[in-house]
Design an enzyme around this catalytic site. Structure first.
Site, mmCIF file in Angstrom:
data_model
loop_
_atom_site.group_PDB
_atom_site.id
_atom_site.type_symbol
_atom_site.label_atom_id
_atom_site.label_comp_id
_atom_site.label_asym_id
_atom_site.label_seq_id
_atom_site.Cartn_x
_atom_site.Cartn_y
_atom_site.Cartn_z
ATOM 1 N N LEU A 65 0.833 -1.196 0.000
ATOM 2 C CA LEU A 65 0.000 0.000 0.000
ATOM 3 C C LEU A 65 0.871 1.250 0.000
ATOM 4 O O LEU A 65 1.893 1.298 0.688
ATOM 5 C CB LEU A 65 -0.879 0.049 1.249
ATOM 6 N N GLY A 104 1.274 -5.510 0.785
ATOM 7 C CA GLY A 104 0.410 -5.485 -0.393
ATOM 8 C C GLY A 104 1.101 -6.035 -1.632
ATOM 9 O O GLY A 104 0.456 -6.612 -2.515
ATOM 10 N N ASN A 120 3.816 -8.134 6.445
ATOM 11 C CA ASN A 120 4.455 -7.570 7.633
ATOM 12 C C ASN A 120 3.583 -6.530 8.331
ATOM 13 O O ASN A 120 4.090 -5.702 9.091
ATOM 14 C CB ASN A 120 5.794 -6.941 7.243
ATOM 15 N N GLU A 121 2.278 -6.579 8.076
ATOM 16 C CA GLU A 121 1.391 -5.532 8.593
ATOM 17 C C GLU A 121 1.551 -5.287 10.092
ATOM 18 O O GLU A 121 1.555 -4.147 10.546
ATOM 19 C CB GLU A 121 -0.078 -5.880 8.300
HETATM 20 C C1 LIG Z 1 -5.531 -1.584 8.059
HETATM 21 C C2 LIG Z 1 -5.381 -2.681 7.115
HETATM 22 C C3 LIG Z 1 -4.339 -2.444 6.088
HETATM 23 C C4 LIG Z 1 -3.768 -3.714 5.706
HETATM 24 C C5 LIG Z 1 -2.956 -3.738 4.509
HETATM 25 C C6 LIG Z 1 -1.709 -3.400 4.484
HETATM 26 C C7 LIG Z 1 -0.883 -3.758 3.373
HETATM 27 C C8 LIG Z 1 0.298 -2.905 3.103
HETATM 28 O O1 LIG Z 1 0.785 -2.999 2.038
HETATM 29 S S1 LIG Z 1 0.933 -1.826 4.260
HETATM 30 C C9 LIG Z 1 2.414 -1.211 3.521
HETATM 31 C C10 LIG Z 1 3.549 -2.006 4.001
HETATM 32 N N1 LIG Z 1 4.724 -1.753 3.228
HETATM 33 C C11 LIG Z 1 5.930 -1.802 3.768
HETATM 34 O O2 LIG Z 1 6.082 -2.025 4.941
HETATM 35 C C12 LIG Z 1 7.081 -1.549 2.864
HETATM 36 C C13 LIG Z 1 7.868 -0.418 3.335
HETATM 37 N N2 LIG Z 1 9.001 -0.170 2.452
HETATM 38 C C14 LIG Z 1 10.160 -0.835 2.555
HETATM 39 O O3 LIG Z 1 10.335 -1.718 3.343
HETATM 40 C C15 LIG Z 1 11.231 -0.412 1.635
HETATM 41 O O4 LIG Z 1 10.923 0.834 1.128
HETATM 42 C C16 LIG Z 1 11.460 -1.378 0.458
HETATM 43 C C17 LIG Z 1 12.060 -2.684 0.989
HETATM 44 C C18 LIG Z 1 10.170 -1.682 -0.277
HETATM 45 C C19 LIG Z 1 12.448 -0.731 -0.523
HETATM 46 O O5 LIG Z 1 13.603 -0.355 0.138
HETATM 47 P P1 LIG Z 1 14.589 0.720 -0.517
HETATM 48 O O6 LIG Z 1 15.749 0.852 0.378
HETATM 49 O O7 LIG Z 1 14.832 0.362 -1.941
HETATM 50 O O8 LIG Z 1 13.719 2.055 -0.561
HETATM 51 P P2 LIG Z 1 13.492 3.070 0.637
HETATM 52 O O9 LIG Z 1 14.662 3.971 0.710
HETATM 53 O O10 LIG Z 1 13.117 2.352 1.861
HETATM 54 O O11 LIG Z 1 12.203 3.870 0.129
HETATM 55 C C20 LIG Z 1 12.298 4.821 -0.910
HETATM 56 C C21 LIG Z 1 11.176 5.822 -0.774
HETATM 57 O O12 LIG Z 1 9.931 5.132 -0.878
HETATM 58 C C22 LIG Z 1 9.144 5.421 0.273
HETATM 59 N N3 LIG Z 1 8.307 4.250 0.569
HETATM 60 C C23 LIG Z 1 8.707 3.020 0.790
HETATM 61 N N4 LIG Z 1 7.667 2.206 0.997
HETATM 62 C C24 LIG Z 1 6.567 2.972 0.892
HETATM 63 C C25 LIG Z 1 5.178 2.715 1.001
HETATM 64 N N5 LIG Z 1 4.701 1.479 1.265
HETATM 65 N N6 LIG Z 1 4.340 3.727 0.814
HETATM 66 C C26 LIG Z 1 4.779 4.972 0.556
HETATM 67 N N7 LIG Z 1 6.105 5.285 0.444
HETATM 68 C C27 LIG Z 1 6.974 4.293 0.608
HETATM 69 C C28 LIG Z 1 10.155 5.702 1.359
HETATM 70 O O13 LIG Z 1 9.576 6.415 2.382
HETATM 71 C C29 LIG Z 1 11.171 6.485 0.589
HETATM 72 O O14 LIG Z 1 10.620 7.759 0.431
HETATM 73 P P3 LIG Z 1 11.531 9.072 0.300
HETATM 74 O O15 LIG Z 1 12.249 8.929 -1.002
HETATM 75 O O16 LIG Z 1 10.578 10.212 0.345
HETATM 76 O O17 LIG Z 1 12.453 9.067 1.469
#
Ligand SMILES: CCCC/C=C/CC(=O)SCCNC(=O)CCNC(=O)[C@H](O)C(C)(C)COP(=O)(O)OP(=O)(O)OC[C@H]1O[C@@H](n2cnc3c(N)ncnc32)[C@H](O)[C@@H]1OP(=O)(O)O
Length: 525
Positions: A331, A376, A400-401
């Site tokens: 997400l 997601g 990993n929610e």
């Molecule tokens: C209430 C019921 C809801 C249930 C459902 C939930 C489902 C979900 O999907 S919840 C979302 C969970 N997602 C995560 O935990 C992933 C988080 N992200 C990461 O672990 C890492 O970003 C990555 C392993 C995917 C990639 O790592 P990498 O080192 O290549 O990139 P980063 O430097 O960490 O991130 C770059 C950039 O992107 C932003 N970002 C990362 N993930 C998200 C996201 N899910 N949504 C929005 N933005 C995200 C991160 O903050 C960085 O932003 P900046 O460039 O502004 O610093």
């Protein structure tokens, strides 16, 4: 085998993006005749998008119905009568206008002049014998009617060719809307080339930059024989050997072969992309930096899936990422952090819609997971029929929610349980486990773990395995296995949306999401 490559971008700026339901967008899209030349500003944007490549092969496929489709009653009463109705409708119309067919994924350069293409052997110029499949292509790909050069080539080269898709490059989806590419063709200039793996039968095209060209080649190792390769001078060909490792040598040698005839002296790279499969679309997620599922990406994915499903020439989709190191970050947290309840509701509905569409898709979906795949992202992968994961310890997959302080909804949990079983899900969900490749394979989250450069080719092999099964049997079985899970969400979709909204809009949850986002941003710094 013919290759078609099309990158898809929808000019969303022409649609109201906020407060427009997915349904309304889809409805508008149905009546929207894409004329991308009218959106120059759009070409400078690189928003979330899916990139398709589409590859066709031999096989019997009925032509798509003309606009309007055969009357349902007729189709139900008599398939033969319905077929006749369809073919007479085609005949009456001359070349079918497939772009106006709802759900068509073929992008029509609709302001080009239409020329009817002869469809039966008897009507062919000079009484030329009908090339295998050529008639089918002329029917199902009316580009032949709008691009006279392509039509001529299709007839002359004796292989099926779907010019409407017009061989578009991976890297620059915007380019595909430039009509010039298709208007100023050089006269065909056959070139012959022989290799252990490949005989290039013909090379068509010009020598100037930005001219597109085609190569008709016989791939000895490929059962279907003929392959059409295409590209635009200057395209990156690095993708080619990854998709088709045994073609590496050919790509290298070809640089000094037919490329010489085409190259502009800009270097050794043969402007070529190469993908092999039958009836397969490759859909690349491209929403940098991490393919987070923004509302725009979700919407585009849903519409693209629908279009591919409605296009009866497709049987499978390989879903992969165009962003380095990340398949999909799940997400887009910015869509649910600090947003109003109405936006959160719209967002969650789009997420439900995507899951339903993927989970019950009649197409074979293979996930070529070439990067991290949390939350997601994992759900997107689990909704596919098969998963191939790149063997890189940094590419973790799982739900990993709980680590974010949120709870996976029941349908995410069900999808997990259906894939890895109850006990493993119970553990992994509570712990918010993200599995490295070897463990993901062991627990059954993915079906194959392969070296990174073999993900695409393995996905293609997997696809071939799934496509070897008759569609109807596979589809009914898939439905039998998945329908109950999907029905559960369908029955309580609104309640699920309300739960989600009231949950994520809580102050405490907003705080923990904000903190998580902050942590992600700081980690980067
Ligand atoms: C209430 C019921 C809801 C249930 C459902 C939930 C489902 C979900 O999907 S919840 C979302 C969970 N997602 C995560 O935990 C992933 C988080 N992200 C990461 O672990 C890492 O970003 C990555 C392993 C995917 C990639 O790592 P990498 O080192 O290549 O990139 P980063 O430097 O960490 O991130 C770059 C950039 O992107 C932003 N970002 C990362 N993930 C998200 C996201 N899910 N949504 C929005 N933005 C995200 C991160 O903050 C960085 O932003 P900046 O460039 O502004 O610093």
């Amino acid at each position: 085998m013919d290759l078609i490559h099309c990158c898809v971008r929808w000019p969303w700026k022409n649609f109201p993006t906020s407060k427009t339901s997915l349904f309304q967008k889809e409805e508008r899209l149905r009546h929207y005749n894409p004329l991308p030349l009218t959106v120059p500003a759009f070409s400078n944007r690189m928003p979330a998008q899916c990139v398709f490549s589409r590859i066709e092969g031999k096989g019997k496929r009925s032509p798509p119905p003309p606009p309007g489709g055969a009357p349902a009653k007729l189709a139900a009463a008599s398939p033969v009568a319905s077929r006749k109705w369809r073919s007479s409708a085609h005949a009456l119309r001359g070349a079918p206008r497939r772009a106006q067919t709802p759900g068509s994924v073929t992008y029509v350069q609709s302001n080009l002049p239409r020329r009817p293409v002869p469809r039966s052997p008897r009507l062919r110029p000079g009484g030329a014998a009908r090339a295998p499949g050529a008639g089918r292509t002329a029917r199902s790909h009316p580009g032949a009617a709008t691009c006279p050069f392509s039509a001529k080539m299709a007839l002359a080269s004796g292989v099926r060719f779907a010019p409407r898709a017009l061989l578009r490059p991976w890297s620059s989806p915007v380019e595909l809307f430039h009509h010039d590419r298709y208007r100023h063709h050089e006269p065909p200039a056959p070139v012959h080339y022989e290799d252990k793996h490949v005989s290039v039968v013909k090379v068509w095209g010009g020598t100037e930059p930005s001219r597109y060209f085609l190569i008709t080649a016989r791939i000895h190792k490929w059962p279907s024989g003929i392959l059409r390769l295409g590209g635009i001078n200057g395209d990156d060909i690095s993708e080619a050997p990854r998709v088709c490792p045994w073609a590496r040598r050919w790509v290298q040698t070809a640089s000094a072969g037919p490329a010489a005839a085409l190259s502009t002296g800009a270097g050794p790279s043969l402007p070529l992309f190469l993908l092999l499969a039958e009836w397969v679309a490759v859909m690349k997620l491209r929403n940098p930096p991490v393919n987070a599922l923004s509302l725009e990406l979700l919407t585009e994915l849903v519409i693209s899936l629908e279009k591919l499903e409605n296009d009866k020439t497709f049987r499978g989709i390989i879903l992969t990422s165009d962003c380095p190191r990340v398949f999909c970050a799940g997400l887009d947290l910015t869509e649910i952090c600090g947003r109003n309840p109405a936006h959160c509701a719209e967002y969650w509905k789009a997420m439900q819609e995507l899951w339903l569409r993927m989970y019950l898709s009649s197409l074979v979906l293979v996930a070529a997971i070439n990067g991290a795949c949390p939350a997601g992202g994992c759900i997107i992968a689990l909704s596919c029929d098969c998963r191939v994961l790149a063997d890189n310890p940094k590419y973790r997959i799982g739900l990993n929610e709980t680590l974010l302080g949120i709870i996976a909804p029941f349908w995410l949990k069900d999808t997990y349980v259906n894939t890895i079983g109850h006990r493993a899900s119970e553990q992994a969900l509570q712990l918010g486990s993200l599995f490295p490749p070897a463990e993901a394979l062991q627990v059954g989250l993915v079906d194959q773990v392969v070296p990174e450069d073999q993900v695409q080719s393995t996905a293609l092999s997997e696809m071939a395995r799934w496509l070897a099964v008759p569609d109807h049997a596979r589809q009914l079985t898939k439905n039998m296995m998945r329908k109950a899970t999907a029905d559960r969400l369908l029955r309580q979709r609104d309640a699920d949306t309300q739960n989600f909204v009231s949950f994520v809009c809580r102050d405490s949850i907003q705080k923990s999401l904000q903190a998580y986002l902050e942590k992600l941003r700081q980690r980067k710094g």
